[in-house]
Design a protein around this motif. Sequence first.
Motif, mmCIF file in Angstrom:
data_model
loop_
_atom_site.group_PDB
_atom_site.id
_atom_site.type_symbol
_atom_site.label_atom_id
_atom_site.label_comp_id
_atom_site.label_asym_id
_atom_site.label_seq_id
_atom_site.Cartn_x
_atom_site.Cartn_y
_atom_site.Cartn_z
ATOM 1 N N ARG A 24 0.715 -0.908 0.039
ATOM 2 C CA ARG A 24 0.024 0.041 -0.085
ATOM 3 C C ARG A 24 0.862 1.245 0.082
ATOM 4 N NH1 ARG A 24 -4.629 -1.845 -0.593
ATOM 5 N NH2 ARG A 24 -5.816 -3.008 0.804
ATOM 6 N N PRO A 25 0.351 2.464 -0.514
ATOM 7 C CA PRO A 25 1.273 3.499 -0.335
ATOM 8 C C PRO A 25 1.223 4.023 0.914
ATOM 9 C CG PRO A 25 -0.895 3.857 -1.595
ATOM 10 C CD PRO A 25 -0.911 2.569 -1.275
ATOM 11 N N ALA A 26 2.190 4.701 1.239
ATOM 12 C CA ALA A 26 2.501 5.154 2.361
ATOM 13 C C ALA A 26 1.501 6.186 2.822
ATOM 14 C CB ALA A 26 3.837 5.927 2.816
ATOM 15 N N GLU A 27 0.952 6.355 4.370
ATOM 16 C CA GLU A 27 -0.151 7.174 4.640
ATOM 17 C C GLU A 27 0.461 7.801 5.916
ATOM 18 O OE1 GLU A 27 -3.462 8.930 4.564
ATOM 19 O OE2 GLU A 27 -2.957 7.527 3.373
ATOM 20 N N LEU A 28 0.213 9.139 5.878
ATOM 21 C CA LEU A 28 0.764 9.813 7.272
ATOM 22 C C LEU A 28 0.081 9.515 8.446
ATOM 23 C CD1 LEU A 28 2.756 12.263 8.029
ATOM 24 C CD2 LEU A 28 0.709 13.622 7.602
ATOM 25 N N GLY A 29 0.804 8.962 9.455
ATOM 26 C CA GLY A 29 0.313 8.565 10.596
ATOM 27 C C GLY A 29 -0.157 9.559 11.684
ATOM 28 N N ASP A 30 -0.437 9.277 12.888
ATOM 29 C CA ASP A 30 -1.227 9.988 13.741
ATOM 30 C C ASP A 30 0.066 10.839 14.722
ATOM 31 O OD1 ASP A 30 -3.650 9.835 12.981
ATOM 32 O OD2 ASP A 30 -3.998 8.272 14.257
ATOM 33 N N GLU A 31 1.123 10.299 14.622
ATOM 34 C CA GLU A 31 2.209 10.742 15.546
ATOM 35 C C GLU A 31 2.406 12.205 15.269
ATOM 36 O OE1 GLU A 31 2.483 8.144 13.378
ATOM 37 O OE2 GLU A 31 3.169 6.365 14.335
ATOM 38 N N SER A 32 2.852 12.959 16.427
ATOM 39 C CA SER A 32 2.992 14.296 16.077
ATOM 40 C C SER A 32 4.250 14.708 17.340
ATOM 41 C CB SER A 32 1.906 15.233 16.500
ATOM 42 O OG SER A 32 2.193 16.572 16.352
ATOM 43 N N THR A 33 5.302 15.581 16.946
ATOM 44 C CA THR A 33 6.454 15.777 17.836
ATOM 45 C C THR A 33 6.544 17.391 17.743
ATOM 46 O OG1 THR A 33 8.152 15.572 16.372
ATOM 47 C CG2 THR A 33 7.459 13.791 17.673
ATOM 48 N N GLY A 34 7.094 17.909 18.647
ATOM 49 C CA GLY A 34 7.423 19.363 18.461
ATOM 50 C C GLY A 34 6.356 20.524 18.820
ATOM 51 N N ASP A 35 6.152 21.660 17.991
ATOM 52 C CA ASP A 35 5.255 22.531 18.085
ATOM 53 C C ASP A 35 3.951 22.111 17.696
ATOM 54 O OD1 ASP A 35 3.644 24.827 17.404
ATOM 55 O OD2 ASP A 35 5.301 26.032 17.797
ATOM 56 N N ALA A 36 2.838 21.900 18.637
ATOM 57 C CA ALA A 36 1.671 21.114 18.372
ATOM 58 C C ALA A 36 0.861 22.354 17.598
ATOM 59 C CB ALA A 36 0.897 20.863 19.791
ATOM 60 N N GLN A 37 0.882 23.388 17.735
ATOM 61 C CA GLN A 37 0.098 24.370 16.870
ATOM 62 C C GLN A 37 0.597 24.205 15.757
ATOM 63 O OE1 GLN A 37 0.459 28.322 18.021
ATOM 64 N NE2 GLN A 37 -1.537 29.030 16.842
ATOM 65 N N LEU A 38 1.851 24.291 15.085
ATOM 66 C CA LEU A 38 2.479 24.327 13.679
ATOM 67 C C LEU A 38 2.096 22.880 13.356
ATOM 68 C CD1 LEU A 38 4.130 25.460 11.463
ATOM 69 C CD2 LEU A 38 6.230 24.369 12.701
ATOM 70 N N GLY A 39 2.225 21.651 13.978
ATOM 71 C CA GLY A 39 1.888 20.241 13.356
ATOM 72 C C GLY A 39 0.321 20.276 13.395
ATOM 73 N N SER A 40 -0.434 20.830 13.960
ATOM 74 C CA SER A 40 -1.838 20.747 13.683
ATOM 75 C C SER A 40 -2.088 21.806 12.291
ATOM 76 C CB SER A 40 -2.821 21.335 14.831
ATOM 77 O OG SER A 40 -2.773 20.705 15.753
ATOM 78 N N ARG A 41 -1.569 22.960 12.053
ATOM 79 C CA ARG A 41 -1.678 23.541 10.915
ATOM 80 C C ARG A 41 -1.169 22.689 9.656
ATOM 81 N NH1 ARG A 41 -4.315 27.072 7.836
ATOM 82 N NH2 ARG A 41 -3.012 28.578 7.096
ATOM 83 N N VAL A 42 -0.082 22.252 9.789
ATOM 84 C CA VAL A 42 0.506 21.573 8.603
ATOM 85 C C VAL A 42 -0.516 20.503 8.332
ATOM 86 C CG1 VAL A 42 2.311 20.237 7.842
ATOM 87 C CG2 VAL A 42 2.843 22.316 8.896
ATOM 88 N N ARG A 43 -0.756 19.490 9.325
ATOM 89 C CA ARG A 43 -1.664 18.441 9.235
ATOM 90 C C ARG A 43 -3.195 18.955 8.444
ATOM 91 N NH1 ARG A 43 -1.403 13.326 10.817
ATOM 92 N NH2 ARG A 43 0.082 13.718 12.405
ATOM 93 N N ALA A 44 -3.691 20.154 8.730
ATOM 94 C CA ALA A 44 -4.732 20.565 8.329
ATOM 95 C C ALA A 44 -4.586 20.821 6.658
ATOM 96 C CB ALA A 44 -5.436 21.540 8.997
ATOM 97 N N LEU A 45 -3.250 21.622 6.429
ATOM 98 C CA LEU A 45 -3.087 22.021 5.037
ATOM 99 C C LEU A 45 -2.892 21.024 4.252
ATOM 100 C CD1 LEU A 45 -0.948 25.134 5.631
ATOM 101 C CD2 LEU A 45 -3.042 25.154 4.962
#
Length: 144
Positions: A24-45
């Motif tokens: 299967r093609p890779a799929e971005l997992g739920d793991e997140s590190t570092g700046d939570a606000q930046l991570g949420s913004r990038v995930r939304a984009l």
Amino acid sequence: MRWDRWGVGVSVLAAALGWLAGPRPAELGDESTGDAQLGSRVRALASDTTGYRGLAVAYVTSDSVRVAGLGDDGAGGAVGGDTPFEIGSIGKPLTGMLLADLIRAGTVRADEPLRDLMPTVDFADPDTAATTAEELARRPQDSH
């Protein structure tokens, strides 16, 4: 006749199992590190995350650097700001753009040979020493 149907049924089952268990093609997992606000913004984009195993993002301002990691590194660890990534062929256009900036600034000439750009290097091959900055930046198919 019964064996023919059974053989077709086994073939269809084997094909279905192969499809289900296949790569299967890779799929971005739920793991997140570092700046939570930046991570949420990038995930939304990143609306379609198919094909991404992990992403590392840095947001740089004159005052700070914020880093976020999303997904995994393929070896079971979460992606972070220090996760190494293979850059593939991106180095070629980046090098070309840097050379263009140096030429524009007058620091380097496109027709300048390596022997002049790197005077402390003892080139064993005179053809290599005569290679120009422009020749190094060309795509292989442009060299002919």
